[in-house]
Write a protein that holds these residues in place. Sequence first.
Motif, mmCIF file in Angstrom:
data_model
loop_
_atom_site.group_PDB
_atom_site.id
_atom_site.type_symbol
_atom_site.label_atom_id
_atom_site.label_comp_id
_atom_site.label_asym_id
_atom_site.label_seq_id
_atom_site.Cartn_x
_atom_site.Cartn_y
_atom_site.Cartn_z
ATOM 1 N N ALA A 181 0.858 -1.189 0.000
ATOM 2 C CA ALA A 181 0.000 0.000 0.000
ATOM 3 C C ALA A 181 0.892 1.236 0.000
ATOM 4 O O ALA A 181 1.714 1.415 0.893
ATOM 5 C CB ALA A 181 -0.903 -0.009 1.228
ATOM 6 N N ASP A 182 0.736 2.072 -1.026
ATOM 7 C CA ASP A 182 1.622 3.227 -1.177
ATOM 8 C C ASP A 182 1.055 4.122 -2.261
ATOM 9 O O ASP A 182 0.035 3.812 -2.887
ATOM 10 C CB ASP A 182 3.031 2.755 -1.554
ATOM 11 C CG ASP A 182 4.119 3.732 -1.096
ATOM 12 O OD1 ASP A 182 3.782 4.893 -0.811
ATOM 13 O OD2 ASP A 182 5.290 3.327 -1.038
ATOM 14 N N THR A 183 1.743 5.245 -2.504
ATOM 15 C CA THR A 183 1.406 6.118 -3.629
ATOM 16 C C THR A 183 2.392 5.843 -4.758
ATOM 17 O O THR A 183 3.603 5.836 -4.545
ATOM 18 C CB THR A 183 1.466 7.601 -3.224
ATOM 19 O OG1 THR A 183 0.469 7.847 -2.222
ATOM 20 C CG2 THR A 183 1.192 8.504 -4.421
ATOM 21 N N TYR A 184 1.857 5.604 -5.943
ATOM 22 C CA TYR A 184 2.679 5.234 -7.086
ATOM 23 C C TYR A 184 2.411 6.169 -8.270
ATOM 24 O O TYR A 184 1.268 6.590 -8.496
ATOM 25 C CB TYR A 184 2.369 3.804 -7.544
ATOM 26 C CG TYR A 184 2.676 2.729 -6.542
ATOM 27 C CD1 TYR A 184 3.932 2.134 -6.484
ATOM 28 C CD2 TYR A 184 1.706 2.282 -5.643
ATOM 29 C CE1 TYR A 184 4.210 1.121 -5.575
ATOM 30 C CE2 TYR A 184 1.980 1.278 -4.728
ATOM 31 C CZ TYR A 184 3.229 0.700 -4.698
ATOM 32 O OH TYR A 184 3.504 -0.290 -3.787
ATOM 33 N N ASP A 185 3.475 6.463 -9.023
ATOM 34 C CA ASP A 185 3.360 7.106 -10.330
ATOM 35 C C ASP A 185 3.609 6.019 -11.361
ATOM 36 O O ASP A 185 4.741 5.543 -11.516
ATOM 37 C CB ASP A 185 4.379 8.234 -10.487
ATOM 38 C CG ASP A 185 4.150 9.365 -9.492
ATOM 39 O OD1 ASP A 185 2.972 9.726 -9.297
ATOM 40 O OD2 ASP A 185 5.115 9.868 -8.909
ATOM 41 N N ILE A 186 2.563 5.612 -12.072
ATOM 42 C CA ILE A 186 2.647 4.452 -12.955
ATOM 43 C C ILE A 186 2.365 4.862 -14.397
ATOM 44 O O ILE A 186 1.374 5.561 -14.656
ATOM 45 C CB ILE A 186 1.644 3.370 -12.516
ATOM 46 C CG1 ILE A 186 1.855 3.009 -11.032
ATOM 47 C CG2 ILE A 186 1.771 2.133 -13.388
ATOM 48 C CD1 ILE A 186 0.829 2.039 -10.493
ATOM 49 N N PRO A 187 3.218 4.464 -15.339
ATOM 50 C CA PRO A 187 2.922 4.739 -16.750
ATOM 51 C C PRO A 187 1.548 4.204 -17.135
ATOM 52 O O PRO A 187 1.192 3.076 -16.775
ATOM 53 C CB PRO A 187 4.039 4.005 -17.498
ATOM 54 C CG PRO A 187 5.174 3.984 -16.528
ATOM 55 C CD PRO A 187 4.521 3.795 -15.177
ATOM 56 N N LYS A 188 0.800 5.002 -17.847
ATOM 57 C CA LYS A 188 -0.584 4.664 -18.173
ATOM 58 C C LYS A 188 -0.701 3.361 -18.958
ATOM 59 O O LYS A 188 -1.688 2.638 -18.835
ATOM 60 C CB LYS A 188 -1.219 5.803 -18.972
ATOM 61 C CG LYS A 188 -2.709 5.645 -19.228
ATOM 62 C CD LYS A 188 -3.283 6.860 -19.927
ATOM 63 C CE LYS A 188 -4.789 6.703 -20.141
ATOM 64 N NZ LYS A 188 -5.371 7.896 -20.799
#
Length: 350
Positions: A181-188
Motif C-alpha cells: 500500500a503506497d502512492t505510485y506514479d505508474i505509466p498509463k
Amino acid sequence: MRIILDKFLFLKKSCDMQTKRKYIVMAAVFFICLVAFAFFYFYAFDKRSGNKEVMLEIPAHATGRQISKILEDNGIVRSAFLFRVAVFITHEDGTLQSGFYKLHQGLTIRETISELHKGRHAFITITIPEGSNVYQIAEILKKSGFTNTDDFIDVASDYGPLSYMYGPESAKIKAEGFLKADTYDIPKEYTSKQICDLMYKSTDKMLDENIRKRAKAKNMSLHKLMTLASMVEKEALFKEDQKMIASVILARLEKNMPLQIDATVQYVLDWNKKELSVEDTKVASPYNTYMRVGLPPGPIASPGIDAINAVLDAKAGEYLYYVATKDGHHVFSKTYEEHQAQIEKIYTEG
C-alpha cells in the motif's frame, strides 16, 4: 664573409620561424585535446549530486534552451549551458522527444539525452490505502484510467514471484498482502503484470534487512508475519491499538484458540459488513478463523509498516479478548466473563 653571415642569419630566422610554428601547432593540438577531453568528461561522466526520482514534462515544440532549463531546475543535469552545448555539438537538437518523464537526479548529459529519445510516458498517480485487498486495488486501477488492467485480479491470483509469499496452504490469491500500500506514479500503458511487479518490488524493499532479522529472531517466516500484520491492519482502526491486538492474536495462537477475527470472515464475504451475524461466522472457508484454529492460508490485505512493526514488537500476554468501542478504539480482557461484561457495557450505553 658578408654573404655567409647573411645566409646564417637567414637560416637562423627560418629555424626560429619553424620552431615557433611547431610550438603553435603543439599548443593548438593541446588546446583542442583539452577542450575535447573537457567536453567528453562533462558529456559522459559529470553528474550533479542527488538521487531523487522526479517527474517532469518536456512540452511539445520546446526549444533546446527551454529543455535544458527544465532539466537544470529539476536537478537532472548540472548545467543548462553545458547541456545546450552538448546537444548542439552532437546534433541531437531535433531528436529530443516531448512528453512526461520520470528521471533520477544526477544523470550525465549522455544519459539524459538517451532518456529524452524515448518519448512520451503518461503517468497516472494512484494511492493504495493500507488495508486494501486485491479486489479494492483492482477497482482503484479501473477508476484511475488504466486501460490494460482488466485482468488484474486474474494476474494477482496466479503471479507470485517472491519466494516468501508461500505458506503451508495455497492462498486464495497469491498476491494478496504482498502488493504494498503506497502512492505510485505508474505509466498509463502498464499491464497488470508490470503493476504487480512494481508493487512487489516496493514490498520487498519495505521488508528490509532489519525487518527480516527481527522476524527470524521470533522464529517467524515473512509469510506468517504478513498474514498476522494484515489481520492487525484490518482489525485496528487506530495505530495505538495494533500492538495489543497483535498480542491477543499471538496469545490465542499459543493456546490453540480460534482467532475469531471478524476481518477474515469479511474477506470471505467480499464486502465490509459492519456487524457480522452468527450465520456469517459459519461460512465454510479456510479463511474463516471462527471455524478453524490457527492462521488463514495467507494475508487478507496489504498491511502497512506500522502493523508489521506491531506484530514484531508484540508478545503473547494475558489478554485473550478485545471488543471495539463506539469510537473505534478497543477494550481488552483476560477472561471470557470480562469480555462479555465489556460487550454489554458498550452496547447498552446510551
